[in-house]
Scaffold this motif. Structure first.
Motif, PDB file in Angstrom:
ATOM      1  N   ASN A  89       0.814  -1.116   0.023  1.00  0.00           N
ATOM      2  CA  ASN A  89      -0.084   0.086   0.066  1.00  0.00           C
ATOM      3  C   ASN A  89       0.869   1.454   0.054  1.00  0.00           C
ATOM      4  OD1 ASN A  89      -2.667  -1.251   0.518  1.00  0.00           O
ATOM      5  ND2 ASN A  89      -1.509  -2.055   2.239  1.00  0.00           N
ATOM      6  N   VAL A  90       0.458   2.318  -0.437  1.00  0.00           N
ATOM      7  CA  VAL A  90       0.782   3.563  -0.144  1.00  0.00           C
ATOM      8  C   VAL A  90      -0.183   4.409   0.997  1.00  0.00           C
ATOM      9  CG1 VAL A  90       1.708   5.679  -1.129  1.00  0.00           C
ATOM     10  CG2 VAL A  90       1.669   3.761  -2.628  1.00  0.00           C
ATOM     11  N   ILE A  91       0.549   4.698   2.021  1.00  0.00           N
ATOM     12  CA  ILE A  91      -0.186   4.928   3.331  1.00  0.00           C
ATOM     13  C   ILE A  91       0.236   6.566   3.781  1.00  0.00           C
ATOM     14  CG2 ILE A  91      -0.705   4.300   5.713  1.00  0.00           C
ATOM     15  CD1 ILE A  91       0.133   1.452   4.958  1.00  0.00           C
ATOM     16  N   PHE A  92      -0.766   7.393   4.130  1.00  0.00           N
ATOM     17  CA  PHE A  92      -0.460   8.596   4.609  1.00  0.00           C
ATOM     18  C   PHE A  92      -0.889   8.635   5.909  1.00  0.00           C
ATOM     19  CE2 PHE A  92      -1.494  13.297   4.824  1.00  0.00           C
ATOM     20  CZ  PHE A  92      -0.162  13.769   5.349  1.00  0.00           C
ATOM     21  N   ILE A  93      -0.112   8.928   7.077  1.00  0.00           N
ATOM     22  CA  ILE A  93      -0.551   9.119   8.283  1.00  0.00           C
ATOM     23  C   ILE A  93      -0.202  10.320   8.869  1.00  0.00           C
ATOM     24  CG2 ILE A  93      -0.445   7.649  10.569  1.00  0.00           C
ATOM     25  CD1 ILE A  93       0.885   5.152   9.274  1.00  0.00           C
ATOM     26  N   PRO A  94      -0.973  11.229   8.835  1.00  0.00           N
ATOM     27  CA  PRO A  94      -1.042  12.621   9.707  1.00  0.00           C
ATOM     28  C   PRO A  94      -0.922  12.392  11.140  1.00  0.00           C
ATOM     29  CG  PRO A  94      -2.588  12.381   8.000  1.00  0.00           C
ATOM     30  CD  PRO A  94      -2.215  11.035   8.183  1.00  0.00           C
ATOM     31  N   GLY A  95      -0.191  12.870  11.735  1.00  0.00           N
ATOM     32  CA  GLY A  95       0.043  12.846  13.079  1.00  0.00           C
ATOM     33  C   GLY A  95       1.064  11.435  13.618  1.00  0.00           C
ATOM     34  N   ALA A  96       1.661  11.178  12.863  1.00  0.00           N
ATOM     35  CA  ALA A  96       2.723  10.127  13.398  1.00  0.00           C
ATOM     36  C   ALA A  96       4.238  10.345  13.581  1.00  0.00           C
ATOM     37  CB  ALA A  96       2.612   9.301  11.952  1.00  0.00           C
ATOM     38  N   THR A  97       4.332  11.604  14.275  1.00  0.00           N
ATOM     39  CA  THR A  97       5.895  11.975  14.401  1.00  0.00           C
ATOM     40  C   THR A  97       5.925  11.295  15.803  1.00  0.00           C
ATOM     41  OG1 THR A  97       4.965  13.935  15.518  1.00  0.00           O
ATOM     42  CG2 THR A  97       5.700  13.902  13.165  1.00  0.00           C
ATOM     43  N   SER A  98       5.279  10.819  16.669  1.00  0.00           N
ATOM     44  CA  SER A  98       5.526  10.035  17.884  1.00  0.00           C
ATOM     45  C   SER A  98       4.206   9.348  18.186  1.00  0.00           C
ATOM     46  CB  SER A  98       5.538  11.298  18.966  1.00  0.00           C
ATOM     47  OG  SER A  98       4.355  11.761  19.205  1.00  0.00           O
TER      48      SER A  98
END
Length: 254
Positions: free
Chosen positions: A6-15
């Motif tokens: 998949n090509v996955i975008f995860i906003p809010g994933a810096t921690s």
């Protein structure tokens, strides 16, 4: 949702949960794009984890969400998974206006308007993909309230019902909607939570979530065993006991 390719975008994933899930999904053979507000954290993630892309995004800023979406889709036109991970929690005191109003507005803006804005930015593109997935993130507190965090509880209950509703409306499209329902997890969501003995270890939580994705392809809710106590209290008929136990045993958590 297939667990690979998949090509996955995860906003809010810096921690926290977002970053741990991003790394786990990357190891499974997915292209992962991490989004967040703090450029220094994004730079550090990119340096420490080659192959993971990063994009600055602040989901409290509608124009910024639109700009980040354009950047992501330009670089990754095959994007087919959106995980709306951004979320905050605040302890509130509703006895007086100064104890809750500013915090409540910030929580609702991030936790509810954030996912709505992300869906607004990506939903048309996702419908153009042969298979696509949106994963929202609610909480065990969507189903049993913690007294200290009224707005957080309410925002996550709204995310739950939003996910249920949009899933029904978009049943005629290629987009599936999953809801991740965490218990209290050892992160920095609230002060003291990362080191608490009542929070589920982060690595155990993510391992179980990935296992659910791999082994239960028809599940609409991603429920680790530890959150079922909160999720099903009303169905079991022991909701009052669940609420009492939660508020006596867990003074801060999720």
């Amino acid at each position: 949702m297939d667990i690979t390719n998949n090509v996955i975008f995860i906003p809010g994933a810096t921690s926290g949960i977002g970053l741990a899930l991003a790394l786990a999904l990357h190891q499974k053979g997915n292209t992962v794009i991490v989004g967040g507000r703090r450029s220094e954290r994004l730079d550090s993630i990119a340096a420490q984890h080659p192959g993971i892309d990063t994009v600055r995004i602040d989901t409290t800023d509608p124009a910024g969400v639109a700009a980040a979406a354009r950047e992501v889709l330009t670089a990754h036109p095959d994007l087919n998974v959106l995980i709306a991970m951004s979320g905050i929690s605040r302890v509130e005191d509703w006895h007086h206006r100064g104890g809750f109003l500013e915090a409540a507005e910030a929580v609702i803006t991030t936790n509810l308007l954030g996912p709505i804005r992300l869906l607004g930015a990506f939903i048309e593109h996702l419908q153009s993909r042969p298979r696509a997935t949106v994963i929202t993130v609610s909480s065990g507190l969507a189903f049993a309230p913690l007294a200290a965090t009224p707005s957080y509880n309410a925002s996550k209950a709204a995310v739950h019902m939003l996910t249920e509703s949009v899933r029904l409306q978009l049943a005629d499209t290629s987009v599936e909607f999953l809801e991740l329902v965490p218990p209290s997890v050892a992160t920095d969501l609230l002060p003291g939570q990362a080191d608490s003995d009542w929070a589920m270890p982060l690595d155990e939580f993510v391992t179980e979530v990935v296992e659910i994705l791999e082994t239960r392809p028809g599940a609409h809710e991603l429920l680790v065993e530890r959150v079922e106590f909160l999720r099903y209290g009303e169905a079991r008929g022991d909701y009052d006991q669940v609420v009492a136990t939660l508020n006596n045993a867990d003074p801060h958590g999720k």
